[in-house]
Design an enzyme around this catalytic site. Structure first.
Site, PDB file in Angstrom:
ATOM      1  N   ASN A   9     -11.803  50.832  -1.118  1.00 57.53           N
ATOM      2  CA  ASN A   9     -10.712  50.976  -0.139  1.00 57.53           C
ATOM      3  C   ASN A   9     -10.960  52.279   0.596  1.00 57.53           C
ATOM      4  O   ASN A   9     -10.714  53.357   0.057  1.00 57.53           O
ATOM      5  CB  ASN A   9      -9.361  51.017  -0.866  1.00 57.53           C
ATOM      6  CG  ASN A   9      -8.218  51.351   0.079  1.00 57.53           C
ATOM      7  OD1 ASN A   9      -8.361  51.244   1.302  1.00 57.53           O
ATOM      8  ND2 ASN A   9      -7.096  51.781  -0.481  1.00 57.53           N
ATOM      9  N   LYS A  11      -9.474  53.434   3.110  1.00 57.74           N
ATOM     10  CA  LYS A  11      -8.246  54.032   3.676  1.00 57.74           C
ATOM     11  C   LYS A  11      -8.513  54.433   5.135  1.00 57.74           C
ATOM     12  O   LYS A  11      -9.209  53.717   5.848  1.00 57.74           O
ATOM     13  CB  LYS A  11      -7.780  55.217   2.834  1.00 57.74           C
ATOM     14  CG  LYS A  11      -7.747  54.896   1.336  1.00 57.74           C
ATOM     15  CD  LYS A  11      -7.019  55.916   0.537  1.00 57.74           C
ATOM     16  CE  LYS A  11      -7.200  55.635  -0.947  1.00 57.74           C
ATOM     17  NZ  LYS A  11      -6.241  56.271  -1.793  1.00 57.74           N
ATOM     18  N   HIS A  94      -0.647  47.958  -0.719  1.00 57.29           N
ATOM     19  CA  HIS A  94      -1.140  49.199  -1.329  1.00 57.29           C
ATOM     20  C   HIS A  94       0.017  50.190  -1.446  1.00 57.29           C
ATOM     21  O   HIS A  94       0.899  50.233  -0.580  1.00 57.29           O
ATOM     22  CB  HIS A  94      -2.273  49.783  -0.473  1.00 57.29           C
ATOM     23  CG  HIS A  94      -2.989  50.896  -1.153  1.00 57.29           C
ATOM     24  ND1 HIS A  94      -2.501  52.181  -1.155  1.00 57.29           N
ATOM     25  CD2 HIS A  94      -4.129  50.918  -1.885  1.00 57.29           C
ATOM     26  CE1 HIS A  94      -3.332  52.948  -1.860  1.00 57.29           C
ATOM     27  NE2 HIS A  94      -4.322  52.208  -2.312  1.00 57.29           N
ATOM     28  N   GLU A  96       0.249  53.197  -0.777  1.00 56.78           N
ATOM     29  CA  GLU A  96       0.433  54.059   0.401  1.00 56.78           C
ATOM     30  C   GLU A  96       1.194  53.322   1.496  1.00 56.78           C
ATOM     31  O   GLU A  96       1.972  53.921   2.244  1.00 56.78           O
ATOM     32  CB  GLU A  96      -0.940  54.574   0.891  1.00 56.78           C
ATOM     33  CG  GLU A  96      -1.504  55.615  -0.076  1.00 56.78           C
ATOM     34  CD  GLU A  96      -3.014  55.668  -0.165  1.00 56.78           C
ATOM     35  OE1 GLU A  96      -3.695  55.153   0.735  1.00 56.78           O
ATOM     36  OE2 GLU A  96      -3.518  56.231  -1.155  1.00 56.78           O
ATOM     37  N   GLU A 166      -2.468  49.353  -9.832  1.00 57.51           N
ATOM     38  CA  GLU A 166      -2.756  50.739  -9.473  1.00 57.51           C
ATOM     39  C   GLU A 166      -1.551  51.615  -9.790  1.00 57.51           C
ATOM     40  O   GLU A 166      -0.596  51.677  -9.004  1.00 57.51           O
ATOM     41  CB  GLU A 166      -3.050  50.840  -7.980  1.00 57.51           C
ATOM     42  CG  GLU A 166      -4.214  49.982  -7.533  1.00 57.51           C
ATOM     43  CD  GLU A 166      -4.873  50.552  -6.290  1.00 57.51           C
ATOM     44  OE1 GLU A 166      -6.038  50.900  -6.377  1.00 57.51           O
ATOM     45  OE2 GLU A 166      -4.198  50.676  -5.262  1.00 57.51           O
ATOM     46  N   GLY A 172      -5.826  58.760  -6.172  1.00 57.02           N
ATOM     47  CA  GLY A 172      -6.242  59.947  -5.425  1.00 57.02           C
ATOM     48  C   GLY A 172      -5.905  61.251  -6.127  1.00 57.02           C
ATOM     49  O   GLY A 172      -5.971  62.318  -5.525  1.00 57.02           O
ATOM     50  N   SER A 211      -8.330  56.474  -9.329  1.00 58.46           N
ATOM     51  CA  SER A 211      -9.360  57.432  -9.727  1.00 58.46           C
ATOM     52  C   SER A 211     -10.446  56.813 -10.606  1.00 58.46           C
ATOM     53  O   SER A 211     -10.963  57.472 -11.515  1.00 58.46           O
ATOM     54  CB  SER A 211      -8.722  58.656 -10.393  1.00 58.46           C
ATOM     55  OG  SER A 211      -7.799  59.271  -9.505  1.00 58.46           O
TER      56      SER A 211
END
Ligand code: PEP
Length: 248
Positions: A9, A11, A94, A96, A166, A172, A211
């Site tokens: 991904n 991003k 996701h 985010e 996730e 991250g 991660s």
């Protein structure tokens, strides 16, 4: 019985020029992968990525898809548009997107329905925040997100989906869930899919994301219910991403 799937991904990273360098470096490094290999890239890079990876074992995905076919949806990109430029996968929900752009279980469901209707493989993201884990509601949150995402979706369509578990606190942050924590929650998620779809749940691939990197991938992938990874930071360097892909 489930083929592993490692997806990057990117991003909001990489211009077309940068993408070209990264993909050209990546192609020879992952050519013998035993897993499915996917790179989910910014909209502006999809066409370049699809052209560069044509004839290789790397598939290209988008990072979101509109739920409508077309029309007055400023800023959205339709499934037909994504197909035209060569995307075959799409990340949906996701954290985010949920955190910064107001995605809800309902919008995740609508986008998933649209992705399936147009022949994409959706990678549906679920996972709890740190507060939710510490508050002991990880399973409740994942169950709500899974039931919401799959509302009205048939077993034959569910079989084509990929789930990415996730934990938000691991994305991250450099803080990975332990393999035990990841396996426990992913096995719980498979149980929820079993309640919805019976035996079909055994065919759905569930990735871990948060991660994941060359040093923890083998232990995570050794867990019986972990079928792959959704990789953010480590997908931006060909050497790191290829080590994750070739984890064995
Ligand atoms: C992600 O963006 O889905 C992700 C898992 O990011 P990272 O690997 O950087 O934690």
């Amino acid at each position: 019985m489930r083929k592993p799937i490692i997806a990057g991904n990117w991003k909001m990273n990489n211009t077309k020029a940068e993408a070209k360098v990264l993909i050209q470096e990546l192609i020879p490094l992952v050519k013998n992968a035993e897993s499915d290999v996917v790179i989910c890239v910014p909209y502006t890079v999809i066409e370049t990525a699809a052209a560069l990876t044509k004839g290789t074992n790397i598939k290209v995905g988008a990072e979101n898809v509109a739920w409508a076919d077309k029309g007055a949806f400023t800023g959205e990109v339709s499934a037909q548009m994504l197909k035209e430029v060569g995307a075959e996968y799409v990340i949906i929900g996701h954290s985010e997107r949920r955190q910064y752009f107001g995605e809800t279980d309902d919008s995740v469901n609508k986008r998933t329905v649209q992705a399936l209707k147009n022949g994409f493989t959706p990678i549906i993201c679920v996972g709890e925040t740190l507060d939710e884990r510490e508050g002991g509601v990880t399973e409740q949150v994942c169950k709500r997100q899974i039931i919401g995402a799959y509302a009205g979706i048939s077993a034959s369509d569910a079989e084509k989906t990929v789930v990415a578990y996730e934990p938000v606190w691991a994305i991250g942050t450099g803080r990975t869930a332990t393999s035990g924590q990841a396996q426990e929650t992913i096995s719980y998620i498979r149980g929820v899919l079993k309640e919805l779809y019976g035996k079909t749940a055994e065919k759905v691939r569930i990735q871990y994301g948060g991660s994941m990197n060359p040093s923890n991938v083998s232990e995570l992938m050794a867990q019986p219910d972990i079928d792959g990874g959704l990789i953010g930071g480590a997908s931006l360097k060909a050497a790191d991403f290829s080590k994750v892909v070739n984890y064995k």
